[in-house]
Design a protein around this motif. Structure first.
Motif, PDB file in Angstrom:
ATOM      1  N   PRO A 163      75.556 -65.908  12.005  1.00  0.00           N
ATOM      2  CA  PRO A 163      74.251 -65.067  12.213  1.00  0.00           C
ATOM      3  C   PRO A 163      73.293 -65.147  11.267  1.00  0.00           C
ATOM      4  O   PRO A 163      72.004 -64.842  11.219  1.00  0.00           O
ATOM      5  CB  PRO A 163      74.618 -63.675  12.644  1.00  0.00           C
ATOM      6  CG  PRO A 163      75.953 -63.532  12.018  1.00  0.00           C
ATOM      7  CD  PRO A 163      76.685 -65.021  12.061  1.00  0.00           C
ATOM      8  N   LYS A 164      73.801 -65.261   9.952  1.00  0.00           N
ATOM      9  CA  LYS A 164      73.061 -65.130   8.615  1.00  0.00           C
ATOM     10  C   LYS A 164      73.313 -66.171   7.989  1.00  0.00           C
ATOM     11  O   LYS A 164      74.138 -66.530   7.382  1.00  0.00           O
ATOM     12  CB  LYS A 164      73.220 -63.719   7.945  1.00  0.00           C
ATOM     13  CG  LYS A 164      73.068 -62.626   8.644  1.00  0.00           C
ATOM     14  CD  LYS A 164      73.347 -61.432   7.874  1.00  0.00           C
ATOM     15  CE  LYS A 164      73.130 -59.937   8.568  1.00  0.00           C
ATOM     16  NZ  LYS A 164      73.450 -59.080   8.037  1.00  0.00           N
ATOM     17  N   ILE A 165      72.080 -67.099   7.599  1.00  0.00           N
ATOM     18  CA  ILE A 165      72.251 -68.386   7.061  1.00  0.00           C
ATOM     19  C   ILE A 165      70.981 -68.271   5.814  1.00  0.00           C
ATOM     20  O   ILE A 165      69.836 -68.002   5.947  1.00  0.00           O
ATOM     21  CB  ILE A 165      72.095 -69.490   7.925  1.00  0.00           C
ATOM     22  CG1 ILE A 165      73.042 -69.652   9.038  1.00  0.00           C
ATOM     23  CG2 ILE A 165      72.033 -70.864   7.398  1.00  0.00           C
ATOM     24  CD1 ILE A 165      74.545 -69.759   8.807  1.00  0.00           C
ATOM     25  N   PHE A 166      71.540 -69.003   4.842  1.00  0.00           N
ATOM     26  CA  PHE A 166      70.406 -69.317   3.732  1.00  0.00           C
ATOM     27  C   PHE A 166      70.054 -71.044   3.873  1.00  0.00           C
ATOM     28  O   PHE A 166      70.978 -71.664   3.911  1.00  0.00           O
ATOM     29  CB  PHE A 166      71.071 -69.024   2.274  1.00  0.00           C
ATOM     30  CG  PHE A 166      71.141 -67.475   2.240  1.00  0.00           C
ATOM     31  CD1 PHE A 166      70.320 -66.496   1.607  1.00  0.00           C
ATOM     32  CD2 PHE A 166      72.356 -66.921   2.356  1.00  0.00           C
ATOM     33  CE1 PHE A 166      70.403 -65.428   1.253  1.00  0.00           C
ATOM     34  CE2 PHE A 166      72.541 -65.498   2.319  1.00  0.00           C
ATOM     35  CZ  PHE A 166      71.580 -64.661   1.672  1.00  0.00           C
ATOM     36  N   LYS A 167      68.513 -71.187   3.831  1.00  0.00           N
ATOM     37  CA  LYS A 167      68.194 -72.161   4.026  1.00  0.00           C
ATOM     38  C   LYS A 167      67.264 -72.623   2.623  1.00  0.00           C
ATOM     39  O   LYS A 167      66.795 -71.926   2.118  1.00  0.00           O
ATOM     40  CB  LYS A 167      67.292 -72.660   5.133  1.00  0.00           C
ATOM     41  CG  LYS A 167      68.021 -71.898   6.473  1.00  0.00           C
ATOM     42  CD  LYS A 167      67.213 -72.126   7.611  1.00  0.00           C
ATOM     43  CE  LYS A 167      66.064 -71.619   7.745  1.00  0.00           C
ATOM     44  NZ  LYS A 167      65.017 -71.620   9.010  1.00  0.00           N
ATOM     45  N   CYS A 168      67.032 -73.933   2.636  1.00  0.00           N
ATOM     46  CA  CYS A 168      66.046 -74.344   1.679  1.00  0.00           C
ATOM     47  C   CYS A 168      64.808 -74.184   1.937  1.00  0.00           C
ATOM     48  O   CYS A 168      64.408 -74.243   3.008  1.00  0.00           O
ATOM     49  CB  CYS A 168      66.281 -76.095   1.397  1.00  0.00           C
ATOM     50  SG  CYS A 168      64.882 -76.796   0.394  1.00  0.00           S
ATOM     51  N   LYS A 169      64.049 -73.350   1.020  1.00  0.00           N
ATOM     52  CA  LYS A 169      62.705 -72.853   1.222  1.00  0.00           C
ATOM     53  C   LYS A 169      61.664 -74.394   1.797  1.00  0.00           C
ATOM     54  O   LYS A 169      60.897 -74.090   2.391  1.00  0.00           O
ATOM     55  CB  LYS A 169      62.202 -72.211   0.119  1.00  0.00           C
ATOM     56  CG  LYS A 169      60.803 -71.693   0.297  1.00  0.00           C
ATOM     57  CD  LYS A 169      60.278 -70.341  -0.707  1.00  0.00           C
ATOM     58  CE  LYS A 169      59.291 -69.652  -0.406  1.00  0.00           C
ATOM     59  NZ  LYS A 169      59.137 -68.458  -1.367  1.00  0.00           N
ATOM     60  N   CYS A 170      61.880 -75.157   1.187  1.00  0.00           N
ATOM     61  CA  CYS A 170      61.217 -76.542   1.213  1.00  0.00           C
ATOM     62  C   CYS A 170      61.421 -77.000   2.473  1.00  0.00           C
ATOM     63  O   CYS A 170      60.277 -77.399   3.497  1.00  0.00           O
ATOM     64  CB  CYS A 170      61.288 -77.273   0.034  1.00  0.00           C
ATOM     65  SG  CYS A 170      60.052 -79.042   0.091  1.00  0.00           S
ATOM     66  N   CYS A 171      62.582 -77.298   2.855  1.00  0.00           N
ATOM     67  CA  CYS A 171      62.752 -78.234   4.367  1.00  0.00           C
ATOM     68  C   CYS A 171      63.465 -77.679   5.067  1.00  0.00           C
ATOM     69  O   CYS A 171      63.666 -78.126   6.246  1.00  0.00           O
ATOM     70  CB  CYS A 171      63.381 -79.508   3.736  1.00  0.00           C
ATOM     71  SG  CYS A 171      65.336 -79.542   3.079  1.00  0.00           S
TER      72      CYS A 171
END
Length: 111
Positions: free
Chosen positions: A12-20
């Motif tokens: 449910p909670k994921i951290f992603k690259c802000k750029c892509c």
């Protein structure tokens, strides 16, 4: 240039690259939210995916001298933080093998 293989995380909670928006880690991998990076607030994680390592270098940080690698998003090559290779102070050894992600370089999904 070959195909880029990206791992997709579940949960449910994921951290992603802000750029892509490539997945980087999950909420369950957080060790601490009380860190400072080059660009402000940062988080310490026990594991990340979809990154490539830069060269090893010694860097004097707020907590002392450490051997680190900058880490880059495998998809867009944006610098997102660093990996602790070695800590010289006994009190800092818990950081070895862990990753800093800069809050300003990541997005949250599912919050």
């Amino acid at each position: 240039m070959g195909l880029i293989f990206l791992e997709t995380l579940t949960g449910p909670k994921i951290f992603k690259c802000k750029c892509c928006e490539a997945h980087l880690t999950s909420h369950e991998a957080i060790v601490s939210k009380d860190f400072t990076g080059r660009f402000g607030k940062a988080f310490l994680f026990k594991s990340v995916v979809n990154i490539s390592l830069g060269p090893i270098e010694e860097r004097r940080l707020i907590s002392g001298l450490h051997t680190v690698n900058d880490i880059y998003c495998s998809c867009c090559q944006q610098m997102v933080g660093w990996r602790y290779e070695k800590a010289y102070e006994d009190s800092e050894k818990y950081k070895e093998g862990k990753y800093i992600l800069e809050k300003s370089r990541i997005l949250k999904e599912g919050w």
